[in-house]
Design a protein around this motif. Sequence first.
Motif, PDB file in Angstrom:
ATOM      1  N   ARG A 223       0.973  -1.429   0.035  1.00  0.00           N
ATOM      2  CA  ARG A 223       0.064   0.006   0.045  1.00  0.00           C
ATOM      3  C   ARG A 223       0.838   1.315  -0.006  1.00  0.00           C
ATOM      4  N   TRP A 224       2.219   1.265   0.743  1.00  0.00           N
ATOM      5  CA  TRP A 224       3.031   2.463   0.587  1.00  0.00           C
ATOM      6  C   TRP A 224       3.750   2.773  -0.800  1.00  0.00           C
ATOM      7  N   VAL A 225       3.582   1.919  -1.592  1.00  0.00           N
ATOM      8  CA  VAL A 225       4.300   1.796  -2.900  1.00  0.00           C
ATOM      9  C   VAL A 225       3.551   3.185  -3.544  1.00  0.00           C
ATOM     10  N   SER A 226       2.514   3.576  -3.589  1.00  0.00           N
ATOM     11  CA  SER A 226       1.736   4.779  -4.238  1.00  0.00           C
ATOM     12  C   SER A 226       2.377   5.975  -3.359  1.00  0.00           C
ATOM     13  N   THR A 227       2.428   5.582  -2.147  1.00  0.00           N
ATOM     14  CA  THR A 227       3.090   6.842  -1.447  1.00  0.00           C
ATOM     15  C   THR A 227       4.520   7.362  -2.008  1.00  0.00           C
ATOM     16  N   GLY A 228       5.408   6.332  -2.002  1.00  0.00           N
ATOM     17  CA  GLY A 228       6.626   6.627  -2.750  1.00  0.00           C
ATOM     18  C   GLY A 228       6.523   7.216  -3.932  1.00  0.00           C
ATOM     19  N   GLY A 229       5.772   6.711  -4.873  1.00  0.00           N
ATOM     20  CA  GLY A 229       5.440   7.242  -6.174  1.00  0.00           C
ATOM     21  C   GLY A 229       5.072   8.818  -5.884  1.00  0.00           C
ATOM     22  N   GLY A 230       4.269   9.144  -5.043  1.00  0.00           N
ATOM     23  CA  GLY A 230       3.700  10.445  -4.688  1.00  0.00           C
ATOM     24  C   GLY A 230       4.717  11.333  -4.370  1.00  0.00           C
ATOM     25  N   ALA A 231       5.769  10.900  -3.611  1.00  0.00           N
ATOM     26  CA  ALA A 231       6.908  11.618  -3.059  1.00  0.00           C
ATOM     27  C   ALA A 231       7.599  12.049  -4.241  1.00  0.00           C
ATOM     28  N   LEU A 232       7.914  11.156  -5.184  1.00  0.00           N
ATOM     29  CA  LEU A 232       8.917  11.467  -6.420  1.00  0.00           C
ATOM     30  C   LEU A 232       8.074  12.483  -7.390  1.00  0.00           C
ATOM     31  N   HIS A 233       6.664  12.267  -7.251  1.00  0.00           N
ATOM     32  CA  HIS A 233       5.932  13.112  -8.120  1.00  0.00           C
ATOM     33  C   HIS A 233       5.847  14.543  -7.839  1.00  0.00           C
ATOM     34  N   LEU A 234       5.911  14.733  -6.272  1.00  0.00           N
ATOM     35  CA  LEU A 234       5.964  15.826  -5.485  1.00  0.00           C
ATOM     36  C   LEU A 234       7.062  16.651  -5.874  1.00  0.00           C
ATOM     37  N   LEU A 235       8.334  15.934  -5.859  1.00  0.00           N
ATOM     38  CA  LEU A 235       9.434  16.538  -6.104  1.00  0.00           C
ATOM     39  C   LEU A 235       9.640  16.857  -7.544  1.00  0.00           C
ATOM     40  N   GLN A 236       9.429  16.134  -8.496  1.00  0.00           N
ATOM     41  CA  GLN A 236       9.355  16.664  -9.807  1.00  0.00           C
ATOM     42  C   GLN A 236       8.348  17.890 -10.257  1.00  0.00           C
ATOM     43  N   SER A 237       7.147  17.928  -9.607  1.00  0.00           N
ATOM     44  CA  SER A 237       6.507  18.945  -9.682  1.00  0.00           C
ATOM     45  C   SER A 237       7.097  20.207  -9.296  1.00  0.00           C
ATOM     46  N   VAL A 238       7.615  20.424  -8.174  1.00  0.00           N
ATOM     47  CA  VAL A 238       8.057  21.444  -7.478  1.00  0.00           C
ATOM     48  C   VAL A 238       9.741  21.881  -8.097  1.00  0.00           C
ATOM     49  N   TYR A 239      10.445  20.737  -8.277  1.00  0.00           N
ATOM     50  CA  TYR A 239      12.030  21.078  -8.756  1.00  0.00           C
ATOM     51  C   TYR A 239      12.039  20.657 -10.062  1.00  0.00           C
ATOM     52  N   GLY A 240      11.246  20.332 -10.798  1.00  0.00           N
ATOM     53  CA  GLY A 240      11.500  19.997 -12.247  1.00  0.00           C
ATOM     54  C   GLY A 240      11.774  18.577 -12.682  1.00  0.00           C
ATOM     55  N   SER A 241      11.727  18.140 -13.850  1.00  0.00           N
ATOM     56  CA  SER A 241      11.595  16.689 -14.527  1.00  0.00           C
ATOM     57  C   SER A 241      12.989  16.120 -14.043  1.00  0.00           C
ATOM     58  N   PHE A 242      13.179  14.571 -14.011  1.00  0.00           N
ATOM     59  CA  PHE A 242      14.369  14.064 -13.842  1.00  0.00           C
ATOM     60  C   PHE A 242      14.577  13.571 -15.368  1.00  0.00           C
ATOM     61  N   ALA A 252      11.606  -1.036  -5.597  1.00  0.00           N
ATOM     62  CA  ALA A 252      12.197   0.097  -6.393  1.00  0.00           C
ATOM     63  C   ALA A 252      11.211   0.237  -7.813  1.00  0.00           C
ATOM     64  N   LYS A 253      11.196  -0.894  -8.418  1.00  0.00           N
ATOM     65  CA  LYS A 253      10.727  -0.886  -9.774  1.00  0.00           C
ATOM     66  C   LYS A 253       9.104  -0.420  -9.752  1.00  0.00           C
ATOM     67  N   MET A 254       8.453  -0.951  -8.847  1.00  0.00           N
ATOM     68  CA  MET A 254       6.940  -0.774  -8.468  1.00  0.00           C
ATOM     69  C   MET A 254       6.710   0.665  -8.297  1.00  0.00           C
ATOM     70  N   VAL A 255       7.433   1.339  -7.416  1.00  0.00           N
ATOM     71  CA  VAL A 255       7.393   2.973  -7.175  1.00  0.00           C
ATOM     72  C   VAL A 255       7.623   3.648  -8.284  1.00  0.00           C
ATOM     73  N   TYR A 256       8.813   3.243  -9.130  1.00  0.00           N
ATOM     74  CA  TYR A 256       8.955   4.026 -10.572  1.00  0.00           C
ATOM     75  C   TYR A 256       7.982   3.860 -11.242  1.00  0.00           C
ATOM     76  N   GLU A 257       7.221   2.625 -11.540  1.00  0.00           N
ATOM     77  CA  GLU A 257       6.191   2.373 -12.454  1.00  0.00           C
ATOM     78  C   GLU A 257       5.048   3.397 -11.860  1.00  0.00           C
ATOM     79  N   THR A 258       4.724   3.322 -10.298  1.00  0.00           N
ATOM     80  CA  THR A 258       3.504   4.207  -9.777  1.00  0.00           C
ATOM     81  C   THR A 258       3.658   5.784 -10.277  1.00  0.00           C
ATOM     82  N   TRP A 259       5.110   6.122 -10.095  1.00  0.00           N
ATOM     83  CA  TRP A 259       5.464   7.761 -10.246  1.00  0.00           C
ATOM     84  C   TRP A 259       5.292   7.596 -11.627  1.00  0.00           C
TER      85      TRP A 259
END
Length: 669
Positions: A223-242, A252-259
């Motif tokens: 259930r926390w995988v989507s939270t990890g993806g959300g954290a990366l999405h937040l960083l990307q939206s505030v500090y630019g694309s990776f 790690a692969k699941m978090v990446y896919e979710t993000w």
Amino acid sequence: MFVCRMKENGRKLCFVRASNMSVVKQALTIAKPLPEKGEEVYIVVKSGIVLHMAQTERRDAPELPDFSLLKRIARDQLIFLLEQLPGRKDLFIDADLMSPLDRIANVTILKQHEVDKLYKVELKPIVSISDQLCFLIRPRIQTVKWISDLVNSDKAAGRFRKYKIIFTPQKFYACETVLEEQGVYGYITTDEWNFYILPLDDDILSLELPEFFRDNFLEGDQRWVSTGGGALHLLQSVYGSFSKVYGIGRCAKMVYETWREQMEDGDLRTKQPEFAKVFLIDRDVDFITPLCSQVVYEGLVDDIFRIKCGSVEFGPDVTSSDKSIKVMLNSQDKVFNEIRNEHFSNVFGFLSQKAKNLQTAYDKRRGMDIQQMKAFVADELKGLKQEHRLLSLHIGACESMMKKKTKQDFQELLKTEHSLLEGFEIRECITCIEEHINRQVSMIESLRLLCLLSLTENGLLSKDYRSLKAQYLQSYGIDHLLTFANLRQLGVLVEQQPGETLTVMESKVGKLVNDKTVGKLTDAFSSLAKKSNFRALSKRLALVPKSGDEYDLRVPRDMAYIFSGAYIPLSCKLIEQVLERDGWTGLEEVTRMLNGHEFAVTAGGNSSEARTKTDAQRIILVMFLGGCTYSEISALRFLGKERGCRFIVLTTAITSSARLLEALLDNHA
């Protein structure tokens, strides 16, 4: 003052020798030739003894992004959610949200937005008389059931109140289902506070989700995988694309896919990136590193005093008074910032010299006229007093840690650890662990040594496993059987399967030679029968420096200094190798031994190439899924200085050997 520059193995070294530190500091601040770009500076005083050393940042090292923006975003969203329940209200806060909330919005801010009283969620009847109750909680079914019981109790008593639940970092369907089942869904309004990331320091970000480790890696709860993806999405939206994403591990692969899914659903921004590379790594890729004893100052403070949410509470034994003091440990503390990444053996010398420098600064008052004294009081005195207070605390902490570690035979434990990592004298190590268990020195420490033995030897021989397990259960209680089952399920403490060792050959040899020799031959036969993954990884990646080489901890030459020169953390070595190769090419054998799930993706970005080359490409975000230790953070800081780049650590929570093992305990009677 004498200055000497030299090069050694591609490293630029600068040795500065002077009668005292104040002379050197004056030169470093005034004379621009010191230090040069990418240079390590070693300051030598008192007949050539190195009392202070510092590795300087490269002059062109990129500036880190301003992460205080994340705090402001979180605070504004929380205030907005509280204002959705207008009027005076009581706020109930989950116990593990109290410290993070204090870093975002303190009591004063909450009071300004009509929060009357604050309570800690304790899962028992409440005493609040307010007509409006707001609950700030993690999405846990147990807590939701407790809130449902409160609502039903009020209904039975004929009392009408307004109820609001704010789930953070997100609400789960299961929680809403519980509200429906309990018949209170229509009486409660629910909302989400997307508080994904708490900045702990300039280069440390945390999700503050210690349960992530057990839930994901032991229970298989994703259930926390989507939270990890959300954290990366937040960083990307505030500090630019990776522009580039590397990773290893199933989670790690699941978090990446979710993000990536969230990124596709949302608006793509054209903002120039503040960091371009991201590395995701699962905690189960490297269990050995968090199980090693921490010997850098910050790690040792965490092991002994438990740093919580970036702050630590020093007791009377440190403060030399009858009061405890809560101290923030971050880069704002100038004394701490200079010693946090140092090996503990170097810290006392530095603090001693710092105290002398401080006394010299105080002594400047003598002979001053009125104008000079006035300027001194206005400009320097306050800073000196603050530095003096912090210096006293860190000296007290060092003394307290020395006393505690001396009682625990810390040096003997380190010797055993190093032998396990090097693969030497394993039979003597087992004897030492048995003694540790039978003396009942520490339940967690005994378990830590057992896990290290199993991980470094690719499992224990059946006779050793059964013997050590029986001794542990006799010393610490039979109810730890479930703990052993958890450790076995995770692969941290396992028994070698039949066929993996040459037991018949061992028994024949045992009749011909004495017991001590049998132990050594047993170890040799075990390694011949099936090579340990750790041993093979260690050889392939050169994780264990050659024992014949003398390691000078005052002048660290690689990341192994964080473990007294005995071991380079596998997690950090992987990051170094992948960044050097710009991918996993050439590391196929390594990834096979780590069960794969590696990936390297060019995400693409529309930022300017000039910006990417000069700044963003040299700021790397490393996300640890399942926790990260302060030792690993120190190692990455060292690596950053070596490579002329900066690492930002994003972790689900700060971990340590004790925290990791406590998460796996199941010893409830």
